[in-house]
Design a protein around this motif. Structure first.
Motif, PDB file in Angstrom:
ATOM      1  N   ALA A   1       0.812  -1.148   0.107  1.00  0.00           N
ATOM      2  CA  ALA A   1       0.046  -0.065  -0.058  1.00  0.00           C
ATOM      3  C   ALA A   1       0.662   1.378  -0.098  1.00  0.00           C
ATOM      4  N   LEU A   2       1.905   1.195   0.860  1.00  0.00           N
ATOM      5  CA  LEU A   2       2.927   2.413   0.791  1.00  0.00           C
ATOM      6  C   LEU A   2       3.548   2.713  -0.670  1.00  0.00           C
ATOM      7  N   THR A   3       3.743   1.705  -1.404  1.00  0.00           N
ATOM      8  CA  THR A   3       4.515   1.879  -2.589  1.00  0.00           C
ATOM      9  C   THR A   3       3.469   1.796  -3.684  1.00  0.00           C
ATOM     10  N   GLY A   4       2.058   2.318  -3.274  1.00  0.00           N
ATOM     11  CA  GLY A   4       1.303   2.533  -4.303  1.00  0.00           C
ATOM     12  C   GLY A   4       0.283   1.173  -4.857  1.00  0.00           C
ATOM     13  N   ASP A   5       0.641  -0.023  -4.358  1.00  0.00           N
ATOM     14  CA  ASP A   5       0.089  -1.213  -4.685  1.00  0.00           C
ATOM     15  C   ASP A   5      -1.140  -1.773  -3.798  1.00  0.00           C
ATOM     16  N   GLY A   6      -2.160  -1.290  -4.039  1.00  0.00           N
ATOM     17  CA  GLY A   6      -3.172  -1.584  -2.770  1.00  0.00           C
ATOM     18  C   GLY A   6      -4.384  -1.089  -2.807  1.00  0.00           C
ATOM     19  N   PRO A   7      -5.578  -1.194  -2.089  1.00  0.00           N
ATOM     20  CA  PRO A   7      -6.721  -0.596  -2.008  1.00  0.00           C
ATOM     21  C   PRO A   7      -6.448   0.926  -1.809  1.00  0.00           C
ATOM     22  N   ALA A   8      -7.460   1.595  -2.627  1.00  0.00           N
ATOM     23  CA  ALA A   8      -7.323   2.826  -2.764  1.00  0.00           C
ATOM     24  C   ALA A   8      -7.543   3.788  -1.597  1.00  0.00           C
ATOM     25  N   PRO A   9      -8.261   3.277  -0.501  1.00  0.00           N
ATOM     26  CA  PRO A   9      -8.312   3.969   0.855  1.00  0.00           C
ATOM     27  C   PRO A   9      -7.290   3.888   1.472  1.00  0.00           C
ATOM     28  N   LEU A  10      -6.191   2.945   1.386  1.00  0.00           N
ATOM     29  CA  LEU A  10      -4.900   2.823   2.155  1.00  0.00           C
ATOM     30  C   LEU A  10      -3.900   3.641   1.326  1.00  0.00           C
ATOM     31  N   VAL A  11      -4.014   3.546  -0.013  1.00  0.00           N
ATOM     32  CA  VAL A  11      -2.944   4.123  -0.818  1.00  0.00           C
ATOM     33  C   VAL A  11      -3.124   5.572  -0.777  1.00  0.00           C
ATOM     34  N   ALA A  12      -4.350   6.025  -0.354  1.00  0.00           N
ATOM     35  CA  ALA A  12      -4.629   7.513  -0.540  1.00  0.00           C
ATOM     36  C   ALA A  12      -4.158   8.139   0.695  1.00  0.00           C
ATOM     37  N   LEU A  13      -3.886   7.683   1.762  1.00  0.00           N
ATOM     38  CA  LEU A  13      -3.630   8.081   3.229  1.00  0.00           C
ATOM     39  C   LEU A  13      -2.491   9.121   3.207  1.00  0.00           C
ATOM     40  N   ALA A  14      -1.644   9.213   2.381  1.00  0.00           N
ATOM     41  CA  ALA A  14      -0.622  10.033   2.138  1.00  0.00           C
ATOM     42  C   ALA A  14      -0.742  11.122   1.186  1.00  0.00           C
ATOM     43  N   GLY A  15      -2.162  11.244   0.682  1.00  0.00           N
ATOM     44  CA  GLY A  15      -2.209  12.139  -0.555  1.00  0.00           C
ATOM     45  C   GLY A  15      -1.939  11.779  -1.576  1.00  0.00           C
ATOM     46  N   ALA A  16      -0.945  12.281  -2.441  1.00  0.00           N
ATOM     47  CA  ALA A  16      -0.393  11.966  -3.775  1.00  0.00           C
ATOM     48  C   ALA A  16       0.325  10.610  -3.578  1.00  0.00           C
ATOM     49  N   ALA A  17       0.015   9.731  -4.457  1.00  0.00           N
ATOM     50  CA  ALA A  17       0.519   8.243  -4.338  1.00  0.00           C
ATOM     51  C   ALA A  17       1.606   8.146  -5.353  1.00  0.00           C
ATOM     52  N   PRO A  18       2.778   7.361  -4.840  1.00  0.00           N
ATOM     53  CA  PRO A  18       2.705   6.286  -3.648  1.00  0.00           C
ATOM     54  C   PRO A  18       3.503   7.207  -2.647  1.00  0.00           C
ATOM     55  N   ALA A  19       3.030   6.677  -1.434  1.00  0.00           N
ATOM     56  CA  ALA A  19       3.397   7.481  -0.219  1.00  0.00           C
ATOM     57  C   ALA A  19       5.162   7.165  -0.116  1.00  0.00           C
TER      58      ALA A  19
END
Length: 293
Positions: A142-160
């Motif tokens: 999720a942190l590197t942009g490969d995961g469910p949208a609500p988790l990927v979006a937590l840091a704003g612009a993806a990937p975190a």
């Protein structure tokens, strides 16, 4: 460890929603003396997860509660960074998906944040394929942009964390079951890695190599204690053989912790309910005393 250089924040976060041992880790580590290593102990963030409902669309367990916990942890960490300038945060969990709250707070200060991810697992399982739906199965994904949208979006612009700024260290690559092999195959080629065998052969060299890879970027150090061999650290939720011992881990972490680009550190996946004497909690505190600058 330089007491004046750090502040402590607890994250009693258990992504299974069952209240199993990880949730009690911050309190157990304080009883073992962790607070004496830092200038300020900020207490615990409101990051408790108590739902067992699995989201039907994403496959994530306790999805709304996890998002709220991540936001609460991020807010608490951001406040600590604001109120204690010049000091680094030490965040203790909880399981390793506490990073879903930590990294967004860091991103408010830097557009590009690196991550040394020391873990016995890649944490790159596809959410819908996960047998549990736990975010600890897929936090690095999720942190590197490969995961469910609500988790990927937590840091704003993806990937975190861009894949090229993440370093996976200590994961197992031999004798894997089919599911674990499939998880490892999902890790992108741009994400650099040093497996458990490399760490055991030359732990200090592995740490120095990983430190050089992120020498140009501010970076966070995350340690999931299941990177250790179960003979050294059995008090984790998902133990795996073939990992380093305490001395190996100390040698690995020193070059990373002494990087001038170090933003802070987190430690996760300690089960005090599996440590009845408190000896392992004391060993974790000793590790941090020895490693952190």
């Amino acid at each position: 460890m330089n007491q004046s250089g750090w502040f402590l924040l607890g994250a009693p976060w258990d992504c299974s929603g069952t209240g199993r041992g990880e949730q009690a880790a911050p309190a157990a580590l304080r009883r073992a003396g962790l607070s004496t290593l830092v200038a300020h102990d900020l207490g615990d963030a409101a990051a408790v997860i108590d739902s067992r409902r699995r989201d039907p669309d994403t496959g994530i367990l306790a999805l709304p509660e996890t998002v709220r916990a991540a936001e609460a942890l991020g807010e608490a960490l951001a406040a600590g960074l604001r109120d204690h300038p010049g000091r680094r945060p030490l965040v203790v969990g909880g399981d390793c998906s506490i990073l879903l709250g930590i990294v967004p707070a860091l991103r408010h200060r830097s557009d590009r944040v690196g991550l040394w991810f020391v873990d016995g697992h890649p944490d790159y399982i596809d959410a819908l394929a996960s047998s549990t739906g736990e975010t600890a199965d897929l936090d690095l994904a999720a942190l590197t942009g490969d995961g469910p949208a609500p988790l990927v979006a937590l840091a704003g612009a993806a990937p975190a964390v861009p894949a090229e700024l993440a370093v996976l260290i200590g994961h197992r690559t031999r004798d894997l079951d089919p599911d674990s092999a499939a998880e490892l195959a999902r890790v992108p080629a741009a994400l650099r890695s040093l497996d458990a065998d490399a760490v055991r052969r030359d732990p200090a060299g592995a740490g120095e190599r990983a430190a050089k890879w992120l020498a140009a970027h501010p970076a966070w150090l995350h340690v999931d204690l299941d990177v250790l061999d179960p003979k050294a650290q059995p008090a984790v939720t998902y133990p795996q053989p073939g990992g380093p011992d305490w001395d190996d881990l100390t040698a690995l972490l020193r070059p990373l912790a002494r990087s001038p680009r170090l933003l802070g550190a987190s430690v996760a996946d300690f089960r005090p309910d599996l440590d009845p004497t408190g000896a392992l909690a004391a060993r974790i505190v000793a590790l941090l005393r020895d490693v952190l600058p």
